[in-house]
Design an enzyme around this catalytic site. Structure first.
Site, PDB file in Angstrom:
ATOM      1  N   ASP A 269      -0.514  -5.604   5.359  1.00 31.19           N
ATOM      2  CA  ASP A 269      -1.861  -5.041   5.029  1.00 31.19           C
ATOM      3  C   ASP A 269      -2.712  -5.708   4.206  1.00 31.19           C
ATOM      4  O   ASP A 269      -3.703  -5.828   4.324  1.00 31.19           O
ATOM      5  CB  ASP A 269      -1.860  -3.638   4.260  1.00 31.19           C
ATOM      6  CG  ASP A 269      -0.978  -2.313   5.532  1.00 31.19           C
ATOM      7  OD1 ASP A 269       0.134  -3.369   5.393  1.00 31.19           O
ATOM      8  OD2 ASP A 269      -0.852  -1.148   5.548  1.00 31.19           O
ATOM      9  N   LYS A 270      -2.413  -6.155   2.830  1.00 30.16           N
ATOM     10  CA  LYS A 270      -3.329  -7.115   2.294  1.00 30.16           C
ATOM     11  C   LYS A 270      -2.887  -8.471   2.507  1.00 30.16           C
ATOM     12  O   LYS A 270      -3.973 -10.255   2.142  1.00 30.16           O
ATOM     13  CB  LYS A 270      -2.949  -7.260   0.839  1.00 30.16           C
ATOM     14  CG  LYS A 270      -4.114  -5.230   1.365  1.00 30.16           C
ATOM     15  CD  LYS A 270      -5.515  -5.006   1.846  1.00 30.16           C
ATOM     16  CE  LYS A 270      -5.161  -3.599   1.257  1.00 30.16           C
ATOM     17  NZ  LYS A 270      -4.584  -2.676   2.294  1.00 30.16           N
TER      18      LYS A 270
ATOM     19  N   SER B 278      -5.002   4.502   5.560  1.00 21.00           N
ATOM     20  CA  SER B 278      -3.832   3.553   6.159  1.00 21.00           C
ATOM     21  C   SER B 278      -3.714   3.652   7.914  1.00 21.00           C
ATOM     22  O   SER B 278      -4.698   4.561   8.763  1.00 21.00           O
ATOM     23  CB  SER B 278      -2.643   4.773   5.505  1.00 21.00           C
ATOM     24  OG  SER B 278      -1.304   3.651   6.590  1.00 21.00           O
TER      25      SER B 278
ATOM     26  N   ASP C  83       1.101  -1.455   0.127  1.00 19.36           N
ATOM     27  CA  ASP C  83      -0.531  -0.092   0.403  1.00 19.36           C
ATOM     28  C   ASP C  83       1.092   1.916  -0.310  1.00 19.36           C
ATOM     29  O   ASP C  83       0.119   2.470  -0.125  1.00 19.36           O
ATOM     30  CB  ASP C  83      -0.932  -0.239   1.090  1.00 19.36           C
ATOM     31  CG  ASP C  83      -2.154  -0.590   0.854  1.00 19.36           C
ATOM     32  OD1 ASP C  83      -2.255  -1.667  -0.620  1.00 19.36           O
ATOM     33  OD2 ASP C  83      -3.188  -1.160   1.727  1.00 19.36           O
TER      34      ASP C  83
END
Length: 652
Positions: free
Chosen positions: A167-168, A541, A124
């Protein structure tokens, strides 16, 4: 250099290579350890799998050892000495192959047969402000699908180890493991990167463009700080953003072993977690403990409690429901989140929430998730009967942690290395209260957010909070339909003190629910911009701070009233950080002021803005994702694919 490459070097090979080509090989020595019963009863795939295993070099006599799968988000290609041959997308997956190797070696040593596969993940941070961000959140579902398909493609597996960091990829791995049912699974967190000895953390360094544009830093300073921010080659960012929060939440759910989240990447203590996780997998098998015994409603509640206590990223409001859905559990609602955050104190002082802003590796040394959970246990806020990947209950794990040498030695190590008292990082509720730590998440409603919104209220600048603990802001709307236009206005000095930036058409249907950290970070680091508020149907974020209200629902392109805003409209924002109540309302047009109720009436009478549109670069893949998640409960349902709901709508 590339212009000097001649066509002959592309088309021609060394002739000796042509002369060395073979069509046959002797093949592996030995014989498959098969029986007549296996030949009669087992599917051909199982038998052919043994042939392939032998072909890859596994010792034939061990081909009937129990098989376990290790899945990771590894990216890039490293030489044996660690130097890069091909870069990964980010540091978070650059070193996780070392964890895979360590876990595989331990499984092999314990007479199991490890398999390994990978589905790498994006960053990200790398895609902030680019079209790549429109693939970020949709990627999570895609990766979870791929990982689940890989799991099922090894039908002989006894269990799955997942290795992920960021993050993912980490939420996707959690979703995949959550579907394991009776199979055991353990998640190995990829850890965090170290702080530079003299430099900025990876969150602040992402603002060098905005600060340089406003003449706050020099080119030389930007270049030097940018170079050293990622001080070690692996691990998630140094702040308690989505990557670190996801690691903590995985451990709080019981999917990871105690005190494995936030470990310093590449170090021996980090590798040790992989070794012990492999052992834990075999222990779960021996005791008949499956993932469904670990991932329960109690585990989800514990994760929500820890999320509130650490002041975690608001993106976990998307990911925890998705993990619950993947496990066949009830998805938490906004009401559940509100109740949790009103009853659970924030206990951790970490980047980006402050007040002293300790780094994630310092949180790890201070005791990490087990230390936070000790405080929560003492306050009666956890279900201690929840089973964990260690094969013991959460209560038993915390009893071990409280008396462990690990706890004592690492706290002392933090004092020796950084002069930091662990009790200043992870606090008791009373100490946290006296230090001014407030609860994490608030869900403002109002005539602009009828279906809800979210703000990390603890990260609003304390100087903007009134004596009664309430943030109040009233100002004119500055409406932007793209992130590019919004960041350009900030960098060019076209945003004034007191403005309310409204970034719309950035929700799932508009732009894949972008993460807009470049906007929130720019506002944080510009002098007057702390007096600017943001409302958006996008998301933030985990490192974002300030008066930033996201997840505004319905989104503009789904008929939400936020899509009717005009430049100059007066918006009132009220956030009670103590009671965790909030509102976002239209209360004026031009020089006229009115009540929120009148604002609702006027919004209902307005037509949507004629310029509302999807981002011109929105990929068709993301458009499909947006349609599917809208049919599945939308943002508050975790942006999942609810197959039954989708099929019902298609057949309806």
């Amino acid at each position: 250099m590339s212009e000097a490459i001649g066509i002959e070097t592309i088309l021609n090979s060394d002739l000796s290579l042509l002369q060395a080509v073979k069509t046959h090989s002797r093949g592996p020595e030995g014989a498959l350890p098969i029986t007549p019963e296996m030949l009669v009863r087992q599917p051909s795939g199982n038998l052919f799998g043994l042939s392939q295993n032998a072909g890859m070099g596994w010792e034939p006599g061990r081909l009937n050892d129990p098989e376990y799968l290790i899945l990771s988000t590894h990216g890039g290609v490293r030489a044996a000495d660690g130097t890069p041959i091909a870069l990964g997308f980010h540091t978070g997956h650059w070193e996780v192959g070392l964890l895979v190797t360590e876990a595989a070696r331990e499984l092999r040593n314990l007479h199991a047969t490890p398999f390994a596969g990978a589905c790498t993940d994006p960053c990200d941070g790398r895609t902030q402000g680019t079209d790549g961000m429109m693939d970020s959140l949709p990627y999570r579902n895609d990766a979870a699908v791929v990982l689940r398909r890989l799991m099922r493609s090894l039908p002989t597996r006894r269990g799955v180890l997942g290795v992920a960091t960021c993050d993912k990829g980490l939420p996707a791995m959690m979703m995949a493991l959550a579907s394991s049912g009776t199979y055991p699974s353990v998640l190995i967190p990829g850890g965090v990167t170290l702080l530079p000895e003299n430099g900025e953390d990876a969150g602040k360094v992402q603002t060098i463009g905005a600060r340089y544009s406003q003449h706050q830093i020099t080119l030389e300073y930007a270049a030097e700080m940018g170079c050293r921010a990622c001080a070690s080659p692996g691990g998630g960012c140094q702040f308690l953003g989505t990557a670190a929060t996801s690691q903590a939440v995985a451990e709080a759910m019981g999917l990871s072993l105690p005190h494995t989240a936030l470990a310093p990447s590449g170090q021996d203590i980090w590798l040790d977690a992989a070794t012990r996780s492999a052992r834990a997998m075999l222990r779960m098998t021996a005791h008949g403990i499956g993932t469904r015994d670990v991932l329960t409603d109690a585990a989800i509640r514990n994760a929500m409690v820890v999320h509130a206590a650490i002041g975690g990223s608001t993106n976990l409001l998307l990911h925890i429901p998705a993990v619950a859905y993947s496990a066949g559990l009830r998805r938490p609602t906004v009401e559940d989140w509100t109740h949790t955050n009103r009853s659970v104190p924030r206990l951790v002082d970490a980047l980006p929430n402050g007040p002293r802003n300790f780094a994630t590796v310092q949180v790890f040394l201070a005791g990490g998730v087990p230390e936070v959970m000790l405080q929560l246990r003492n306050a009666g806020l956890l279900d201690l009967t929840a089973m964990t990947a260690s094969g013991t209950t959460l209560g038993e794990n915390l009893e071990w942690w409280e008396q462990s040498d690990r706890r004592r030695i690492l706290k002392q190590r933090l004092r020796d290395l950084d002069g930091v008292d662990a009790d200043d990082v992870i606090m008791s509720p009373d100490r946290a209260r006296s230090t001014g730590l407030t609860s994490t998440v608030c869900f403002p409603s109002g005539n602009l957010t009828p279906d809800g919104s979210v703000i990390k209220s603890t990260s609003i600048d304390p100087a903007l909070i009134d004596a009664d603990g309430v943030y109040r802001h009233t100002g004119p709307a500055r409406v932007f339909l793209t992130e590019e236009a919004a960041i350009a206005a900030i960098k060019q000095g076209n945003i004034g003190e007191g403005d309310v930036m409204a970034l719309i058409c950035s929700g799932p249907k508009g732009a894949g629910m972008q993460e807009i950290y470049q906007i929130t970070s720019a506002l944080k680091n510009l002098q007057y911009c702390r007096h600017v508020a943001v409302i958006t149907d996008a998301r933030f974020s985990g490192v974002s701070t300030g008066a930033c209200i996201g997840h505004v629902s319905p989104e503009a392109l789904a008929g939400g009233p936020v899509g009717k805003l005009r430049d100059g409209d007066t918006i009132e924002i009220v956030i009670d950080r103590k009671q965790l109540h909030g509102s976002v309302n239209l209360i004026g047009e031009g020089d006229e002021c009115f009540t929120p109720e009148e604002g609702a009436r006027r919004l209902a009478a307005r037509s949507p803005r004629p310029d509302l549109a999807q981002h011109p670069g929105l990929p068709s893949d993301t458009r499909l994702w947006a349609a599917l998640v809208q049919a599945s409960g939308g943002v508050w349902g975790g942006c999942v694919y609810d197959v039954d709901a989708i099929l019902q709508k298609l057949q309806g």
